[in-house]
Design a protein around this motif. Sequence first.
Motif, short mmCIF file in Angstrom:
data_model
loop_
_atom_site.label_atom_id
_atom_site.label_comp_id
_atom_site.label_asym_id
_atom_site.label_seq_id
_atom_site.Cartn_x
_atom_site.Cartn_y
_atom_site.Cartn_z
N HIS A 98 -44.93 -9.66 47.92
CA HIS A 98 -44.41 -8.27 47.86
C HIS A 98 -45.57 -7.30 48.08
CE1 HIS A 98 -41.62 -5.19 45.66
NE2 HIS A 98 -42.65 -4.52 46.16
N HIS A 100 -46.72 -3.43 50.36
CA HIS A 100 -46.43 -2.32 51.29
C HIS A 100 -47.76 -1.98 51.96
CE1 HIS A 100 -42.77 -1.13 48.71
NE2 HIS A 100 -43.47 -1.84 47.85
N TYR A 120 -43.90 9.01 37.43
CA TYR A 120 -43.65 8.55 38.80
C TYR A 120 -42.42 9.25 39.37
CZ TYR A 120 -43.07 5.13 42.60
OH TYR A 120 -42.94 4.52 43.82
N ILE A 130 -43.46 8.46 47.60
CA ILE A 130 -43.09 7.80 48.85
C ILE A 130 -42.89 8.85 49.96
CG2 ILE A 130 -41.29 6.39 49.93
CD1 ILE A 130 -40.93 5.15 47.01
N TYR A 170 -42.02 3.58 54.53
CA TYR A 170 -42.66 4.89 54.53
C TYR A 170 -42.26 5.67 55.78
CZ TYR A 170 -45.54 3.09 50.74
OH TYR A 170 -45.96 2.56 49.55
N PHE A 240 -34.56 -0.07 47.20
CA PHE A 240 -35.09 0.32 45.89
C PHE A 240 -33.89 0.72 45.04
CE2 PHE A 240 -38.44 3.32 43.72
CZ PHE A 240 -38.34 2.56 42.56
N GLU A 271 -36.98 -1.55 37.74
CA GLU A 271 -38.33 -1.09 37.40
C GLU A 271 -38.25 0.10 36.43
OE1 GLU A 271 -40.51 0.56 40.73
OE2 GLU A 271 -42.35 0.77 39.57
N HIS A 291 -40.01 -6.53 40.39
CA HIS A 291 -40.41 -5.55 39.35
C HIS A 291 -39.92 -6.04 37.99
CE1 HIS A 291 -42.56 -2.32 41.28
NE2 HIS A 291 -41.66 -2.26 42.24
N ASP A 342 -47.73 -6.13 45.00
CA ASP A 342 -47.11 -4.82 45.28
C ASP A 342 -48.11 -3.86 45.93
OD1 ASP A 342 -45.07 -2.98 45.45
OD2 ASP A 342 -45.18 -2.34 43.36
N ASN A 344 -49.75 -1.11 47.40
CA ASN A 344 -49.21 0.11 48.00
C ASN A 344 -50.00 1.30 47.48
OD1 ASN A 344 -47.62 1.91 45.97
ND2 ASN A 344 -47.03 -0.16 45.38
N PRO A 345 -49.92 2.45 48.18
CA PRO A 345 -50.79 3.57 47.79
C PRO A 345 -50.31 4.36 46.58
CG PRO A 345 -49.43 4.17 49.67
CD PRO A 345 -49.16 2.72 49.41
N SER A 347 -48.27 3.00 43.60
CA SER A 347 -48.12 2.40 42.27
C SER A 347 -48.99 1.16 42.07
CB SER A 347 -46.66 2.04 42.02
OG SER A 347 -46.24 1.01 42.88
#
Length: 435
Positions: A98, A100, A120, A130, A170, A240, A271, A291, A342, A344-345, A347
């Motif tokens: 998983h 991104h 978040y 996002i 994204y 999601f 999550e 999650h 996970d 990703n930028p 989380s």
Amino acid sequence: MNSEILIPLPYTKSNAKMAVLIRNIKSLIQVDRKEKAFLAGDEMKDIPTIDNAWLLLDNERIHSYGSMEKFPETEQFDNLETVDASGCLVMPAFCDSHTHLVFPNTREVEYVDKINGLSYEEIAERGGGILNSAKAIQEASEDKLFEDAMQRLDLITGYGTGAVEIKSGYGLTTESELKMLRVIKRLKQNSPLTIKSNFLGAHSIPMEFRGQQEKYVDIVVNEMLPAVAEENLADFVDVFCDKGFFTVEDTERILEKAAEYGIRPKIHANELDYSGGIQVGVKYNALSVDHLEFTGEEEMKVLKGSGTMPTILPGAAFFLGMKYAPAKEMMAYGLPVAMASDFNPGSSPSGNMQLILSMASILYRMTPQEAINATTLNTAYALGVENELGSIDKGKIANIIITKPINGIEYLPYAYGDNKVWKVYIKGKPAKENQ
Ligand code: NIG
Ligand code: FE
């Protein structure tokens, strides 16, 4: 975009034949798993190991292995490289099921907003999160996205990852989602790692669709999915499915359509709340639900015996300061547990699977054996590659880590923050060496 452009990359694919004999291995870890697709409950406590071992790689595959007491004949192999692994452990490379890791910009400024108290969800509500990345991706060229992602693949290879899933999500417009997926396709063609692509059009609701998100879901279902399927760009589909994002009904619409194209789901679920995401994932035969911070008895019951891999993402829970998914309870219930980065930028800005091993033990109280099972064979299953990767078995793809000299597997989660990997072989070829 010109895909013929030659970019100086850290490594290239090569078809040259070679064999590698690794000898004097202190412990060869995660062997003889062929009959297991994944490990559940008490099975996760065990890691089959051969001490004082050798391992022979022939071209892309694991040829054979055994104890140093019975050493193999190697005359038949030309171009044989021999490695002395005295004091070192050898194990399968991590599978990261998983991520991104195609993204246009890092988001450390929002992270400071988070430190100062915004959640978040609050960051997402004001168009950050996002949507911030989705705005930046409009301007990003495919070449730049590709080059940045290749660098990230190089980085995670150095930490011992050999297979990775990469999501879109994204883009949030048909054009930009296709752009992301084409970049992932190009990564598959240029990187030696095993890569799976996941179409995550339903990652966030664009501002203009707030209050009428079913209209955005219409676009995902009627426009994006057909275009993605037409170009054969997705191995999986994701939604999601959580509080403030997509509902169970939205998710069902997307998964129904994906099923028409034969695209199997892997779902972001539970999550932020008991969202019903786990139940809808299992209902549509998701390969994994990921999650899982909000998992109770009801969710575990649904997962039991389902073929859907419960996947925990420790990096996101750690970085966002959230509660931790009940890993031990899941295993006590007889469930398998997988753990992925996970990367990703927003989380989880790290794809370091060694850190995930440490988090598994420190934050989730998993033993080193459970943590290694969760990040190798169980994530291989969650990538759909358990027959090819995730363990040391004859005929499997030779994605292998040789550690630096260490005392034993306990040191792997224990020495958090250090890179314990010495050499990484991907498809039987040297891909990375750390000092
Ligand atoms: O898995 N939960 C949703 N998506 C990502 C976060 C992506 C982002 O914030 O950029 C995740 O944590
Ligand atoms: Fe994610």
